[in-house]
Design an enzyme around this catalytic site. Sequence first.
Site, PDB file in Angstrom:
ATOM      1  N   TRP A   1      -1.515  -4.395  -0.317  1.00  0.00           N
ATOM      2  CA  TRP A   1      -2.431  -3.277  -0.086  1.00  0.00           C
ATOM      3  C   TRP A   1      -3.887  -3.634  -0.337  1.00  0.00           C
ATOM      4  O   TRP A   1      -4.766  -3.244   0.433  1.00  0.00           O
ATOM      5  CB  TRP A   1      -2.002  -2.041  -0.887  1.00  0.00           C
ATOM      6  CG  TRP A   1      -0.799  -1.396  -0.258  1.00  0.00           C
ATOM      7  CD1 TRP A   1       0.445  -1.303  -0.790  1.00  0.00           C
ATOM      8  CD2 TRP A   1      -0.724  -0.814   1.057  1.00  0.00           C
ATOM      9  NE1 TRP A   1       1.293  -0.682   0.106  1.00  0.00           N
ATOM     10  CE2 TRP A   1       0.605  -0.377   1.240  1.00  0.00           C
ATOM     11  CE3 TRP A   1      -1.639  -0.626   2.095  1.00  0.00           C
ATOM     12  CZ2 TRP A   1       1.041   0.247   2.415  1.00  0.00           C
ATOM     13  CZ3 TRP A   1      -1.215  -0.012   3.264  1.00  0.00           C
ATOM     14  CH2 TRP A   1       0.111   0.413   3.411  1.00  0.00           C
TER      15      TRP A   1
ATOM     16  N   LYS B   1       3.294   8.728  -3.213  1.00  0.00           N
ATOM     17  CA  LYS B   1       4.098   7.834  -4.029  1.00  0.00           C
ATOM     18  C   LYS B   1       4.538   8.571  -5.296  1.00  0.00           C
ATOM     19  O   LYS B   1       5.692   8.548  -5.651  1.00  0.00           O
ATOM     20  CB  LYS B   1       3.320   6.571  -4.393  1.00  0.00           C
ATOM     21  CG  LYS B   1       2.736   5.820  -3.183  1.00  0.00           C
ATOM     22  CD  LYS B   1       3.673   4.796  -2.579  1.00  0.00           C
ATOM     23  CE  LYS B   1       3.300   4.396  -1.155  1.00  0.00           C
ATOM     24  NZ  LYS B   1       2.059   3.657  -1.027  1.00  0.00           N
TER      25      LYS B   1
ATOM     26  N   ASP C   1      -7.887   1.772  -6.268  1.00  0.00           N
ATOM     27  CA  ASP C   1      -6.824   2.427  -5.512  1.00  0.00           C
ATOM     28  C   ASP C   1      -5.621   2.546  -6.450  1.00  0.00           C
ATOM     29  O   ASP C   1      -4.975   1.551  -6.760  1.00  0.00           O
ATOM     30  CB  ASP C   1      -6.479   1.579  -4.278  1.00  0.00           C
ATOM     31  CG  ASP C   1      -5.286   2.115  -3.494  1.00  0.00           C
ATOM     32  OD1 ASP C   1      -4.680   3.123  -3.921  1.00  0.00           O
ATOM     33  OD2 ASP C   1      -4.954   1.517  -2.451  1.00  0.00           O
TER      34      ASP C   1
HETATM   35  C1  LIG Z   1       1.145   3.013   0.229  1.00  0.00           C
HETATM   36  C2  LIG Z   1      -0.187   2.507  -0.216  1.00  0.00           C
HETATM   37  C3  LIG Z   1      -1.347   2.575   0.615  1.00  0.00           C
HETATM   38  C4  LIG Z   1      -1.315   3.134   2.024  1.00  0.00           C
HETATM   39  O1  LIG Z   1      -1.660   4.461   1.982  1.00  0.00           O
HETATM   40  P1  LIG Z   1      -1.757   5.422   3.267  1.00  0.00           P
HETATM   41  O2  LIG Z   1      -1.854   6.766   2.626  1.00  0.00           O
HETATM   42  O3  LIG Z   1      -0.532   5.220   4.066  1.00  0.00           O
HETATM   43  O4  LIG Z   1      -2.996   5.065   3.977  1.00  0.00           O
HETATM   44  C5  LIG Z   1      -2.536   2.132   0.076  1.00  0.00           C
HETATM   45  N1  LIG Z   1      -2.623   1.639  -1.169  1.00  0.00           N
HETATM   46  C6  LIG Z   1      -1.537   1.538  -1.979  1.00  0.00           C
HETATM   47  C7  LIG Z   1      -1.686   0.972  -3.360  1.00  0.00           C
HETATM   48  C8  LIG Z   1      -0.299   1.974  -1.525  1.00  0.00           C
HETATM   49  O5  LIG Z   1       0.772   1.876  -2.336  1.00  0.00           O
END
Ligand SMILES: *Cc1c(COP(=O)(O)O)cnc(C)c1O
Length: 366
Positions: free
Chosen positions: A105, A199, A175
């Site tokens: 990611w 998540k 993030d």
């Molecule tokens: C799943 C994930 C993403 C992707 O996110 P979207 O909402 O599908 O754009 C980005 N960063 C992390 C750490 C993730 O686990």
Amino acid sequence: MAFLDEHNFSGGPGVLPASVLLQVQQAILQVPELGISLLGVSHRSDWFAQVVAEAESHVRYLLNLEDDFAVLFLQGGATQQFSMVPMTFLAGSSSPADYLDTGYWSHKSLPHAACIGPMRTAWSGQARGYCDLPVRHEVDYDPRAPYMHYVSNETVEGLQFHDVPGLDSVPRVCDMSSDFLSRWVDMKRYALVYAHAQKNLGPAGVTLVLVRKSWLAQSCQTDLPDFLDYRQHMQAHSILNTPPVFAIYVVLLVLRWLRYEVGGLDKMQAINAAKAGKVYNCLERLGDDVVIHATAACRSQMNAVFHFSHPEWQQRFLDLSQRAGFIGLEGHRSVGGVRISMYNAMQPHAIDDLVEWVAEFCRLQG
Ligand SMILES: *Cc1c(COP(=O)(O)O)cnc(C)c1O
């Protein structure tokens, strides 16, 4: 009532608390205090403004947020934040932003920044197959960087920072999509944190952004289209256009659960540490039959990723697991193997069931 979801180990969208699902089921027919379906509630109603305000108050309480932070509920997922962050804080900068390249990611976020302004990969784990994270002295952080960006939990590889990387003098952007509100975080050390809901926090469709208003006011001079401008969303209290009413309401229910049923982040963290401890102990006891992807110091409490030393076990394991009622264990296509995701709502007894199953599977093969 037994929920099949109890044994949903999917990497995301992930499992949600059963008590929340029951309330959502009711609200789809009729929100108790409104008498109409959640799916038909106006986003301009006082009721929905209250939903947003209450959700924000729980986030503030759980993280003990300073007033300087704005709490925004946005769309576009974490991916949109890959661009919104550099559009806001990097455009026009003469010094490069620092990015840590620690897995699937964070790697995805790099080109989004590179097309907006100068950026530098301050550390990369790519050559080693993203099996570990940088220790402090390995990274030469740039003190002039407009910000430093990293991913706290690499969902695909099962890597999690157990300390806070970067310099305190450089705004930290993180993030936290796959470990937000899974443990205590000292928000004083951050300038911006984003996390989509799907998540750990609710259904897909909404992304939380916590951003320092002072940093925003001082760094963002550029004109941006309204929808991509944090300041506009802030002024509109996250109701700039039609927001995902359903997703935000479910997030509110999950936040209430976290605050009132679980009892806050210290409690959540202890529960999550115990669950992860059981999973990694089980994997270690299997000895040479399995290889855990992450080095020991970087193991994630949210996603445990491993593969079997005997390739022929892999598909057999997934097939039999599915039949035994354990869902979502297939590793991400980029690393293969098995991934056990154990987000907040995964119950400890479901982890006990899984751990027993994995051990039994290996015994049967041997
Ligand atoms: C799943 C994930 C993403 C992707 O996110 P979207 O909402 O599908 O754009 C980005 N960063 C992390 C750490 C993730 O686990």
